[in-house]
Write a protein that holds these residues in place. Structure first.
Motif, mmCIF file in Angstrom:
data_model
loop_
_atom_site.group_PDB
_atom_site.id
_atom_site.type_symbol
_atom_site.label_atom_id
_atom_site.label_comp_id
_atom_site.label_asym_id
_atom_site.label_seq_id
_atom_site.Cartn_x
_atom_site.Cartn_y
_atom_site.Cartn_z
ATOM 1 N N VAL A 38 0.989 8.876 10.045
ATOM 2 C CA VAL A 38 1.160 7.965 8.914
ATOM 3 C C VAL A 38 -0.172 7.298 8.582
ATOM 4 O O VAL A 38 -0.815 6.693 9.446
ATOM 5 N N ALA A 39 -0.589 7.436 7.341
ATOM 6 C CA ALA A 39 -1.818 6.812 6.843
ATOM 7 C C ALA A 39 -1.481 6.066 5.564
ATOM 8 O O ALA A 39 -0.568 6.450 4.836
ATOM 9 N N SER A 40 -2.222 4.985 5.303
ATOM 10 C CA SER A 40 -1.947 4.226 4.081
ATOM 11 C C SER A 40 -3.250 3.774 3.435
ATOM 12 O O SER A 40 -4.300 3.745 4.077
ATOM 13 N N THR A 41 -3.140 3.412 2.164
ATOM 14 C CA THR A 41 -4.280 2.829 1.478
ATOM 15 C C THR A 41 -4.546 1.460 2.091
ATOM 16 O O THR A 41 -3.716 0.940 2.844
ATOM 17 N N LYS A 42 -5.670 0.855 1.783
ATOM 18 C CA LYS A 42 -6.076 -0.390 2.457
ATOM 19 C C LYS A 42 -6.261 -1.570 1.504
ATOM 20 O O LYS A 42 -7.172 -2.361 1.641
ATOM 21 N N MET A 43 -5.367 -1.677 0.536
ATOM 22 C CA MET A 43 -5.438 -2.805 -0.383
ATOM 23 C C MET A 43 -5.077 -4.090 0.374
ATOM 24 O O MET A 43 -4.163 -4.098 1.202
ATOM 25 N N ILE A 47 5.987 -7.272 5.867
ATOM 26 C CA ILE A 47 6.804 -6.061 5.719
ATOM 27 C C ILE A 47 5.929 -4.827 5.873
ATOM 28 O O ILE A 47 6.310 -3.851 6.510
ATOM 29 N N GLU A 48 4.731 -4.881 5.313
ATOM 30 C CA GLU A 48 3.810 -3.750 5.352
ATOM 31 C C GLU A 48 3.571 -3.274 6.788
ATOM 32 O O GLU A 48 3.757 -2.099 7.106
ATOM 33 N N LYS A 49 3.161 -4.172 7.653
ATOM 34 C CA LYS A 49 2.868 -3.820 9.049
ATOM 35 C C LYS A 49 4.131 -3.379 9.785
ATOM 36 O O LYS A 49 4.115 -2.437 10.565
ATOM 37 N N GLN A 50 5.230 -4.083 9.528
ATOM 38 C CA GLN A 50 6.481 -3.743 10.200
ATOM 39 C C GLN A 50 6.959 -2.336 9.839
ATOM 40 O O GLN A 50 7.397 -1.582 10.707
ATOM 41 N N ASN A 95 0.816 -1.209 0.000
ATOM 42 C CA ASN A 95 0.000 0.000 0.000
ATOM 43 C C ASN A 95 0.847 1.257 0.000
ATOM 44 O O ASN A 95 1.943 1.283 0.576
ATOM 45 N N ALA A 96 0.294 2.300 -0.621
ATOM 46 C CA ALA A 96 0.942 3.613 -0.565
ATOM 47 C C ALA A 96 0.684 4.208 0.818
ATOM 48 O O ALA A 96 -0.340 3.934 1.448
ATOM 49 N N PHE A 97 1.640 4.994 1.314
ATOM 50 C CA PHE A 97 1.460 5.646 2.605
ATOM 51 C C PHE A 97 1.985 7.075 2.525
ATOM 52 O O PHE A 97 2.748 7.433 1.624
#
Length: 161
Positions: free
Chosen positions: A111-116, A123-126, A92-94
């Protein structure tokens, strides 16, 4: 006019012209091997971080490799103009904002990200968590390292451009 007034006027003009000349001479000197003046640390810090794409190569001590063809490369980019950080966390983009402080300290906020939906992607969560925890950074010739508390590194990045 008396002698005292002429003397004061002449001395004032002399002081004014010589002080302007010395400032100009100082501004024309090179900064090689000179300590950065107190008020220029922010410009120097921003110069090292911004306008570059930083690819994630290690997180929490583990090398980042892409075994999934659908997984994107995780990266980030700092923007000095609006003090934002944006990128991709491998799925996801953030985006968020950052604040630099003396001593290579940094605070990354909002920090906000898209929710795909991304399967099997830790890796995303980390990366999102690391961005929130990072309080210090170090920049090498082509590398950026994030630190959190006393940890030596929580994320390592390689400069892409």
């Amino acid at each position: 006019m008396n002698f005292k007034t002429i003397f004061i006027a002449t001395f004032s003009l002399f002081f004014l012209f010589t002080s302007c000349k010395s400032k100009k001479a100082m501004s024309e000197t090179t900064t090689d091997n000179m300590e950065i003046p107190e008020n220029n640390w922010m410009d120097t810090a921003n110069e090292k971080l911004t306008g570059k794409t930083w690819k994630l190569i290690e997180i929490n001590g583990n090398k980042v490799t892409s075994s999934d063809e659908k997984m994107k490369e995780a990266y980030l980019v700092f923007s000095q103009a609006d003090q934002t950080v944006m990128g991709n966390n491998s799925c996801n983009a953030f985006n968020g904002s950052y604040v630099l402080m003396k001593g290579n300290k940094i605070s990354i906020n909002g920090v906000a990200s898209t929710k795909m939906a991304c399967r099997n992607n830790n890796i995303e969560k980390q990366l999102i968590e690391v961005l929130k925890l990072t309080d210090k950074y170090s920049v090498g010739a082509n590398s950026l390292v994030f630190h959190a508390g006393e940890l030596s590194s929580v994320a390592k990045f390689k400069m892409m451009n």
